[in-house]
Design a protein around this motif. Sequence first.
Motif, PDB file in Angstrom:
ATOM      1  N   THR A 265       0.647  -1.359  -0.053  1.00  0.00           N
ATOM      2  CA  THR A 265      -0.151   0.101  -0.099  1.00  0.00           C
ATOM      3  C   THR A 265       0.884   1.367   0.112  1.00  0.00           C
ATOM      4  O   THR A 265       0.491   2.245  -0.516  1.00  0.00           O
TER       5      THR A 265
ATOM      6  N   LYS B  19      -5.751   4.842   9.436  1.00  0.00           N
ATOM      7  CA  LYS B  19      -5.718   4.486  10.773  1.00  0.00           C
ATOM      8  C   LYS B  19      -5.618   2.949  11.195  1.00  0.00           C
ATOM      9  O   LYS B  19      -5.246   2.153  11.841  1.00  0.00           O
ATOM     10  N   GLU B  20      -6.463   2.064  10.024  1.00  0.00           N
ATOM     11  CA  GLU B  20      -6.484   0.686  10.337  1.00  0.00           C
ATOM     12  C   GLU B  20      -4.970   0.217  10.053  1.00  0.00           C
ATOM     13  O   GLU B  20      -4.752  -0.950  10.780  1.00  0.00           O
ATOM     14  N   ARG B  21      -4.367   0.554   8.772  1.00  0.00           N
ATOM     15  CA  ARG B  21      -3.298   0.182   8.750  1.00  0.00           C
ATOM     16  C   ARG B  21      -2.308   0.425   9.701  1.00  0.00           C
ATOM     17  O   ARG B  21      -1.465  -0.313  10.181  1.00  0.00           O
TER      18      ARG B  21
ATOM     19  N   ALA C 224      -6.007   4.714   1.187  1.00  0.00           N
ATOM     20  CA  ALA C 224      -7.122   4.535   2.307  1.00  0.00           C
ATOM     21  C   ALA C 224      -6.792   3.715   3.464  1.00  0.00           C
ATOM     22  O   ALA C 224      -5.648   3.406   3.565  1.00  0.00           O
ATOM     23  N   LYS C 225      -7.815   4.147   4.172  1.00  0.00           N
ATOM     24  CA  LYS C 225      -7.770   3.512   5.744  1.00  0.00           C
ATOM     25  C   LYS C 225      -6.133   3.392   6.600  1.00  0.00           C
ATOM     26  O   LYS C 225      -5.664   2.565   6.973  1.00  0.00           O
TER      27      LYS C 225
END
Lengths: 208, 173
Positions: free
Chosen positions: A123, A133-135, A130-131
């Motif tokens: 990524t 925070k999740e990563r 994208a995302k």
Amino acid sequence: MRAINRNLGCCPTCRQLVTFPPKKGGEVAAYCPRCGSEVHLRKSHSLQNTLALVIASIIFYIPANLLPMMHVQTFAGTESDTIMSGVIYFMETGSYLIGSVIFIASILVPVLKILILLYLIHTVRHHKAAKPKERQKLYLLTEVIGRWSMVDVYVVSIMLALVHFGGLTEIRAGGGAVFFLLVVILTMLAAMSFDPRLIWDTAKEQHA
Amino acid sequence: MIEKLYAVHVAALILFLVSNAFPFLTFEVLGNSSQATFSTAIQYLYEEGDYLLAVAVLMTTLVVPFSRIVIFLLLFAPLHHGRVPRFAPHLLKTLEDITPWGMLDVFLVGVLVSIVKLVKMGTIIPGISLWSFAALILILAYGESIFESHPIWERIEKAQHKGQVKTFRRLRS
């Protein structure tokens, strides 16, 4: 606004803010005045280093699973245990809790760690926004769970210490244990060399 | 926090020494018994020629955890008495650098798994050291949960401004 635009870096050891000399490019290093650690705006060659270590651990993961973790020598002959056969043994004899501990620590955790790191590298390299925070959470997860894979190495060493009856009944460590140890060390180093700030760089770049 | 961490690591040092001095587990099968202390595994691994495993177990269960306890004491004993030790930045930095490689808690899980594995083959007799080791893990986990490096770094910085404490700069040019 990001710290890097203001030539500010955070010391990895003591979290001191360090001002960098105004210079273009991400390869600048400075020393933290408080604790002396090397501070980088971004870790240099973070992606290459992490990828190299991940590839090495994937390679070592194969013999770690195929070779026996330990050899159990009794008067009836020698028996060899791999990681998977150990898990199956526990499941068949009804020790589900221990079976799942070994399964999670020795199989799930290393595979998950390798996959997460590959995903993060992918990524960042392809500037996916994208995302973040999740990563970031995924990255923290790899740092926390990494050490628990050592359980299997310890089990082998403790069994070997206890089942030691002078030649007749003995447990010896197999080649799989060495490779597995290397996988644990390499994935820990891989997680350490990844710079999580890169996740946020690509996230912000796309918004700007 | 400083008082508590000082106390925790004094206790940890005692428990660590006890854990290493007494038998850890004894295993009995058909009248044969084999006794292991904390470091027996390292010794056997070394004798068998599994140097890498021996070194890894030695570092992660003995050297790093012991160094951590000693560093904590060197830092927190003076801090408790209101002084910042001269090499405080080096100590705290070393502490943070080695922390991921101390794996006593993982080792405890390894012990439990091994016990379950062996209990079907013979008799397991827990030694004094097993109990002190379990207590050590609990107390270190408590210490870990209250430890915050930030306030310590701030005190170090103040002492550095007064010239009482070394900075790292001269070591790493």
